[in-house]
Design an enzyme around this catalytic site. Structure first.
Site, PDB file in Angstrom:
ATOM      1  CB  SER A   2      -6.189  -2.899  -2.743  1.00 39.58           C
ATOM      2  OG  SER A   2      -5.997  -3.120  -4.401  1.00 39.58           O
ATOM      3  CG  HIS A  13      -3.475  -1.364  -5.193  1.00 37.45           C
ATOM      4  ND1 HIS A  13      -3.120  -1.654  -4.061  1.00 37.45           N
ATOM      5  CD2 HIS A  13      -2.152  -0.738  -5.487  1.00 37.45           C
ATOM      6  CE1 HIS A  13      -1.801  -1.691  -3.962  1.00 37.45           C
ATOM      7  NE2 HIS A  13      -1.339  -0.850  -3.866  1.00 37.45           N
ATOM      8  CG  ASP A  41       1.339  -0.561  -1.779  1.00 41.36           C
ATOM      9  OD1 ASP A  41       2.149  -0.593  -1.002  1.00 41.36           O
ATOM     10  OD2 ASP A  41       0.192  -0.482  -2.097  1.00 41.36           O
TER      11      ASP A  41
END
Length: 338
Positions: free
Chosen positions: A151, A178, A277
């Site tokens: 991310s 992401h 995540d």
């Protein structure tokens, strides 16, 4: 007894080297200044024990050294600023000794250090070939897929790792990042420009993923594996399922699908990123017999996702970014080609 000495102070290393010469059974085979060099020296030299300061560059304190001892299968004496005898409970291959001030090293201190080293190596458990030797010998499971998750700071981290994998990488690579809607095509083009050694493209629904290519999840689509063909290659699916923890694509979605279909043949990397995540997915991959590497705090832009995986018990190895592609190649390139 062959030992590696690690301390960021050249003066301290010189004091140890000078004094340990008086013990004929102790041989310092390498003296290093940071954690990265410690790992490299330990892999190359196969020492009987390590003596390492708890606070030096590229090592996140005593817990990282304990983890390193377990993964290498090598006992370690950790030099700490405060008496850490009670920390012995963490591992029967780890001992702590209080590090004296620079002008206060005595024969009694070195006698105690040598005694600790002797006790650790004498009581050293036999290596578990399914754990220690697998972790650093290159004799591994037959990995068939590499999954990547990241991310915040991810594009730079992933490009560093991909460049380090060299040419003709032998596995398909699936990558969930992401990313804002509308930015995915430009990112894929950027990867192609900075990683000429490997092909990178946006994943397409229903396509077969092949070795040597990175398949990146498009923005606002979950990337999962639909099924595995008889040749071992995954067939990809792009999903409009609900975001997971407000994220689509979600790293967990990719990792879970890979763990279910590949089990012990799945290798996954979780790099820098905010939030949690990927942690659950890493744990599932390990539970299925697969292998996970998470990025060490020292090189993360944000340590959130790797830290969450570590805390959940989903990290098989914790490595700074430059070490990750080296380790991946050790695991998957059995013939040594690059």
């Amino acid at each position: 007894m062959k030992i590696i000495l690690a301390d960021d102070s050249a003066v301290v290393r010189a004091i140890f080297e000078q004094n340990l010469k008086n013990y004929p059974n102790i041989h310092i085979i390498s003296s290093v200044s940071n954690g990265k060099r410690l790992v490299q020296a330990a892999k190359e030299s196969l020492p009987d024990a390590l003596v390492a300061d708890s606070d030096m560059p590229e090592v996140e304190g005593s817990q990282t050294l304990i983890f390193l001892s377990r993964e290498l299968g090598v006992p370690v004496v950790i030099l700490t600023e405060q008496n850490g005898q009670n920390a012995q409970k963490f591992s029967n291959s780890v001992s702590f000794i209080e590090k004296p001030p620079l002008n206060s090293y005595t024969k009694e201190f070195f006698d105690s250090l040598v005694e600790k080293l002797a006790n650790l190596t004498e009581n050293r458990p036999k290596k578990d070939s399914s754990h220690s030797e697998r972790a650093f010998s290159g004799k591994t499971a037959d990995f068939k897929i590499l999954c990547l998750g990241a991310s915040t700071g991810g594009p730079t981290a992933v490009s560093d790792v991909l460049k380090g994998l060299g040419n003709n990488f032998p596995l398909p690579i699936l990558y969930a990042q992401h990313i804002e809607i509308g930015a995915d095509k430009a990112m894929a083009q950027w990867f192609c420009s900075v990683c000429p050694n490997i092909k990178i493209k946006l994943a397409e629904d229903g396509e077969e993923a092949k070795a040597g290519t990175v398949y990146m999840a498009p923005a606002d689509k979950h990337l999962v594996i639909e099924y595995v063909k008889s040749n071992g290659n995954p067939v990809l699916s792009l999903s409009n399922e609900e975001p997971e923890r407000f994220l689509r694509p979600a790293v967990n979605k990719l990792f879970r699908s890979a763990s279910k279909l590949y089990g012990k043949n799945c290798l996954a990397l979780l790099l820098t990123g905010m939030g949690q995540d990927g942690a659950e997915g890493c744990k599932m991959i390990l539970d299925k017999g697969g292998y996970t590497i998470v990025e060490d705090k020292s090189t993360c832009v944000v340590f959130g996702m790797p830290q969450a995986a570590i805390e959940l018990g989903g990290a098989k190895e914790i490595l700074p970014r430059p070490e990750i592609p080296i380790r991946v190649n050790e695991l998957v390139r059995k013939d040594g080609t690059e």
